[in-house]
Design a protein around this motif. Sequence first.
Motif, short mmCIF file in Angstrom:
data_model
loop_
_atom_site.label_atom_id
_atom_site.label_comp_id
_atom_site.label_asym_id
_atom_site.label_seq_id
_atom_site.Cartn_x
_atom_site.Cartn_y
_atom_site.Cartn_z
N LYS A 238 0.86 -1.19 0.00
CA LYS A 238 0.00 0.00 0.00
C LYS A 238 0.89 1.23 0.00
CE LYS A 238 -4.09 -1.88 0.28
NZ LYS A 238 -5.19 -1.60 -0.62
N THR A 239 0.42 2.30 -0.61
CA THR A 239 1.21 3.53 -0.66
C THR A 239 1.19 4.22 0.70
OG1 THR A 239 -0.66 4.94 -1.27
CG2 THR A 239 0.56 3.87 -3.08
N GLU A 240 2.11 5.13 0.87
CA GLU A 240 2.15 5.90 2.11
C GLU A 240 0.85 6.69 2.26
OE1 GLU A 240 4.86 9.35 4.18
OE2 GLU A 240 5.85 7.90 2.86
N ALA A 241 0.33 7.20 1.15
CA ALA A 241 -0.93 7.96 1.19
C ALA A 241 -2.09 7.06 1.65
CB ALA A 241 -1.23 8.55 -0.18
N GLN A 242 -2.11 5.82 1.19
CA GLN A 242 -3.17 4.89 1.62
C GLN A 242 -3.05 4.59 3.11
OE1 GLN A 242 -2.11 2.04 -1.49
NE2 GLN A 242 -4.25 2.07 -2.18
N HIS A 243 -1.83 4.41 3.58
CA HIS A 243 -1.62 4.18 5.01
C HIS A 243 -2.05 5.40 5.83
CE1 HIS A 243 0.38 0.26 5.27
NE2 HIS A 243 0.91 0.55 4.09
N GLU A 244 -1.67 6.59 5.38
CA GLU A 244 -2.02 7.81 6.10
C GLU A 244 -3.53 8.02 6.13
OE1 GLU A 244 0.23 11.06 4.46
OE2 GLU A 244 2.13 10.18 5.12
N ALA A 245 -4.21 7.77 5.01
CA ALA A 245 -5.67 7.93 4.94
C ALA A 245 -6.36 6.96 5.89
CB ALA A 245 -6.16 7.73 3.50
N GLU B 212 -8.54 7.76 9.50
CA GLU B 212 -9.89 7.23 9.74
C GLU B 212 -9.91 6.20 10.87
OE1 GLU B 212 -12.80 8.07 8.08
OE2 GLU B 212 -11.62 9.67 7.17
N LEU B 213 -8.77 5.99 11.51
CA LEU B 213 -8.60 4.92 12.51
C LEU B 213 -9.05 3.59 11.95
CD1 LEU B 213 -9.74 6.76 15.75
CD2 LEU B 213 -7.41 6.38 14.91
N SER B 214 -8.57 3.32 10.75
CA SER B 214 -8.95 2.12 10.01
C SER B 214 -7.71 1.37 9.57
CB SER B 214 -9.79 2.54 8.80
OG SER B 214 -10.27 1.42 8.12
N CYS B 215 -7.92 0.36 8.77
CA CYS B 215 -6.85 -0.46 8.22
C CYS B 215 -6.74 -0.17 6.72
CB CYS B 215 -7.18 -1.94 8.44
SG CYS B 215 -6.03 -3.06 7.60
N PRO B 216 -5.54 -0.08 6.18
CA PRO B 216 -5.40 0.20 4.76
C PRO B 216 -5.94 -0.92 3.86
CG PRO B 216 -3.26 -0.23 5.74
CD PRO B 216 -4.24 -0.16 6.86
N TYR B 217 -6.20 -2.09 4.43
CA TYR B 217 -6.73 -3.21 3.65
C TYR B 217 -8.24 -3.35 3.78
CZ TYR B 217 -1.89 -4.28 3.03
OH TYR B 217 -0.56 -4.18 2.69
N LEU B 218 -8.87 -2.42 4.50
CA LEU B 218 -10.32 -2.43 4.63
C LEU B 218 -10.92 -1.68 3.45
CD1 LEU B 218 -12.85 -3.18 6.20
CD2 LEU B 218 -12.55 -1.04 7.50
N PHE C 85 5.15 -14.71 20.73
CA PHE C 85 5.56 -14.47 19.34
C PHE C 85 5.54 -12.98 19.04
CE2 PHE C 85 4.18 -13.74 14.92
CZ PHE C 85 5.28 -14.24 14.25
N PHE C 86 4.46 -12.30 19.44
CA PHE C 86 4.36 -10.85 19.22
C PHE C 86 5.53 -10.12 19.88
CE2 PHE C 86 -0.59 -10.93 18.90
CZ PHE C 86 -0.50 -11.34 17.59
N LEU C 87 5.87 -10.52 21.09
CA LEU C 87 6.95 -9.87 21.82
C LEU C 87 8.33 -10.17 21.23
CD1 LEU C 87 5.69 -10.40 25.47
CD2 LEU C 87 5.70 -8.25 24.18
N SER C 88 8.44 -11.30 20.56
CA SER C 88 9.75 -11.71 20.04
C SER C 88 10.00 -11.30 18.59
CB SER C 88 9.90 -13.23 20.16
OG SER C 88 9.05 -13.89 19.24
N THR C 89 9.01 -10.74 17.94
CA THR C 89 9.17 -10.33 16.54
C THR C 89 8.97 -8.84 16.40
OG1 THR C 89 6.84 -10.82 16.07
CG2 THR C 89 8.44 -12.54 15.56
N ARG C 90 9.57 -8.29 15.39
CA ARG C 90 9.42 -6.87 15.11
C ARG C 90 8.00 -6.63 14.63
NH1 ARG C 90 10.36 -3.57 10.38
NH2 ARG C 90 10.72 -1.42 11.07
N GLN C 91 7.29 -5.73 15.30
CA GLN C 91 5.91 -5.40 14.94
C GLN C 91 5.89 -4.03 14.26
OE1 GLN C 91 3.01 -7.55 15.82
NE2 GLN C 91 4.81 -8.86 15.85
N VAL C 92 5.12 -3.92 13.18
CA VAL C 92 5.01 -2.66 12.45
C VAL C 92 3.53 -2.30 12.29
CG1 VAL C 92 7.20 -2.89 11.21
CG2 VAL C 92 5.16 -3.90 10.25
N LEU C 93 3.28 -1.02 12.16
CA LEU C 93 1.91 -0.55 11.97
C LEU C 93 1.42 -0.97 10.59
CD1 LEU C 93 -0.43 1.09 13.21
CD2 LEU C 93 0.55 3.10 12.11
N LEU C 94 0.29 -1.60 10.56
CA LEU C 94 -0.28 -2.07 9.31
C LEU C 94 -0.84 -0.92 8.51
CD1 LEU C 94 -0.82 -4.72 7.79
CD2 LEU C 94 -3.01 -4.81 8.89
#
Length: 117
Positions: free
Chosen positions: A44-51, A55-61, A108-117
């Motif tokens: 997804k583009t940076e613009a899609q992530h920002e939008a 909206e407090l949403s997910c870029p894949y919604l 698993f969550f604590l042991s892996t790098r987590q990134v904002l979707l």
Amino acid sequence: MSAIAQKIRFFRRRIPSFECIPGCHDCCGPVTTSSFEIAELPVKTEAQHEAALAELSCPYLAEKGCEVYDDRPIICRLFGTTPRLLCPHGKRPEEMIDAELDMEIQEFFLSTRQVLL
């Protein structure tokens, strides 16, 4: 297949599923996921992530629901299946996720790098 990919596959097969309320997307807000899982999703583009974030949403919604439902991250699969992430509408599987598996996923969550979707 890497050990992390195997672990992700293992978790996905064991998280119970259930019927959501059609059209509800209350759990589709901004979430973090492992860098391994996000690498498997369409870019997804940076613009899609920002939008989406605005909206407090997910870029894949999308209008008709999750665009990546079959490949959605573990965190998305967990909503409604564990006391840690209850559905606000009371929907849930017949049996909630096993407490031991829930703990393994949290580790698993604590042991892996987590990134904002």
